[in-house]
Design a protein around this motif. Structure first.
Motif, PDB file in Angstrom:
ATOM      1  N   PHE A 274       0.820  -1.210   0.000  1.00  0.00           N
ATOM      2  CA  PHE A 274       0.000   0.000   0.000  1.00  0.00           C
ATOM      3  C   PHE A 274       0.857   1.264   0.000  1.00  0.00           C
ATOM      4  N   GLY A 275       1.967   1.248   0.761  1.00  0.00           N
ATOM      5  CA  GLY A 275       2.709   2.471   1.036  1.00  0.00           C
ATOM      6  C   GLY A 275       3.926   2.724   0.175  1.00  0.00           C
ATOM      7  N   TRP A 276       4.277   1.790  -0.709  1.00  0.00           N
ATOM      8  CA  TRP A 276       5.451   1.976  -1.568  1.00  0.00           C
ATOM      9  C   TRP A 276       5.101   2.894  -2.730  1.00  0.00           C
ATOM     10  N   ASP A 277       5.959   3.863  -2.990  1.00  0.00           N
ATOM     11  CA  ASP A 277       5.777   4.785  -4.115  1.00  0.00           C
ATOM     12  C   ASP A 277       6.182   4.061  -5.395  1.00  0.00           C
ATOM     13  N   LYS A 278       5.202   3.691  -6.193  1.00  0.00           N
ATOM     14  CA  LYS A 278       5.464   2.862  -7.365  1.00  0.00           C
ATOM     15  C   LYS A 278       6.098   3.637  -8.508  1.00  0.00           C
ATOM     16  N   GLU A 279       6.087   4.961  -8.428  1.00  0.00           N
ATOM     17  CA  GLU A 279       6.717   5.769  -9.474  1.00  0.00           C
ATOM     18  C   GLU A 279       8.170   6.109  -9.158  1.00  0.00           C
ATOM     19  N   TYR A 280       8.444   6.550  -7.932  1.00  0.00           N
ATOM     20  CA  TYR A 280       9.786   7.018  -7.585  1.00  0.00           C
ATOM     21  C   TYR A 280      10.504   6.120  -6.579  1.00  0.00           C
TER      22      TYR A 280
END
Length: 392
Positions: A274-280
């Motif tokens: 849920f909390g991982w930034d999938k873009e950066y």
């Protein structure tokens, strides 16, 4: 990076012993007035002399742990004593509640407006008493611990700004820290008190704050564990949730409770998804469970402690369960953390990056960052990586 376990263990060990501990030894001790400077710039220069009780106590705890667990170096005990004696003299009001901040000389600046100063005092003086053998330090630790128990249902006391009765919420921060604190205090507590408090904290975190539908930990819930549709009621703090789970894994491991261990690992993995930034890349600081704009304007910053506590949790989870997802996530968070937070030029770690991973404050310590999360995580990861070699 080659994820060879002995090489990784050596990386964490050497960074702790040759880089991070020397940084704080060299730059943080206030030999003139007592206690420690925490406001240190990138090179270790002091830029503010105020003393924040959380960080003062955490540094006493940390150098006591170094002495107790790494090597009985007199210099480490001296540094711990230097902080403990300053805090024992200046850190509490006349009722025994711990202030939030002092000036350099030890005069109070900020009232004891929440119970977390007391939590870190209990931790600090427990471990300092173990290191030094000083009976007075045991008394300080127990007084602070029972202060926490007394205030846990109203942690801010008379300093609570909320209007009573309209929107009653409790925060996960209190039971999660009690879980860790009580284990820290185990050598000073009776078996009955220890197990009673641990039972309560585990039950509260896993039944009230853990949401069965999403598998995520809410930061705030109503007293009966239900949710409110408001800023605070929708708040997810990924770092807090993950840190809480390694505290509970320590309790579960102590009790040989494999069900709780696996439930904690499931929760860690859910939070990361849920909390991982999938873009950066990196882990968000704050999130809204419904995807609404969070009230915290720093919500998308990437913070040192969030990533370090995640590394600890993943290694503990991997060693206890051998679940490959823990190791896969460890590799990802390890690479991100060492790339963005470690300062290869001046030592120690940066604390604050923007969403893209660029350092936005080049401090090494301040009002919230001190001698705690970096050295604690490096030490725990080093120990878990050594332990992990048994499984290869």
């Amino acid at each position: 990076m080659n994820k060879n376990l002995p090489q990784l263990a050596e990386l964490y060990q050497n960074t702790l012993l040759q880089n991070v501990i020397p940084f704080w030894e060299q730059h943080s001790v206030d030999w003139d007035y007592g206690g420690y400077f925490s406001c240190l710039d990138r090179q270790g220069n002091v830029y503010d002399t105020d003393k924040f009780i959380w960080l003062q106590n955490r540094q006493v705890w940390m150098f006591s742990v170094f002495y107790n667990c790494l090597e009985q170096k007199e210099d480490w005990l001296t540094i711990a004593r230097h902080g403990a004696e300053f805090l024992a003299k200046h850190g509490r009001d006349s009722d025994g509640n711990w202030y939030f901040a002092l000036n350099r000389q030890g005069e109070p600046l900020v009232q004891p407006y929440n119970v977390f100063s007391d939590c870190f005092a209990a931790m600090a003086f427990s471990k300092y008493a173990l290191a030094s053998g000083e009976s007075w330090a045991k008394e300080v630790a127990l007084q602070a611990y029972h202060n926490v128990l007394r205030r846990q249902d109203n942690p801010k006391g008379k300093y609570n700004k909320a209007y009573p009765g309209t929107r009653s919420l409790k925060t996960m921060a209190v039971p999660m820290i009690l879980a860790n604190l009580t284990l820290e205090m185990d050598w000073l507590l009776s078996g009955e008190e220890l197990e009673t408090v641990l039972d309560r904290t585990v039950n509260e975190v896993m039944n009230d704050f853990l949401d069965a539908e999403t598998g995520l930990l809410y930061e705030n819930v109503t007293p009966d564990g239900s949710h409110l549709d408001c800023f605070d009621g929708r708040l997810i703090n990924p770092g807090h949730g993950i840190e809480a789970m390694w505290f509970l894994m320590d309790i579960a491991h102590r009790r040989n409770d494999t069900q709780l261990i696996n439930q904690a690992v499931d929760t860690i993995l859910n939070i990361l998804d849920f909390g991982w930034d999938k873009e950066y890349g990196g882990i968000y600081y704050f999130m809204d469970i419904k995807g609404h704009p969070p009230q915290q304007l720093e919500w998308n910053q990437k913070l040192w402690w969030v990533h370090l506590e995640t590394l600890v949790a993943l290694l503990k989870g991997y060693n206890l369960t051998q679940r490959k997802e823990c190791w896969q996530w460890f590799e990802r968070v390890h690479d991100y953390s060492w790339q963005h937070f470690s300062d290869k030029e001046y030592g120690e770690w940066f604390g604050y990056c923007d969403r893209r991973g660029e350092v936005i404050l080049n401090l090494k310590g301040g009002k919230w960052k001190g001698c705690f999360h970096v050295p604690r995580a490096l030490y725990l990861c080093w120990q878990e990586l050594k332990r992990g070699q048994m499984f290869t």
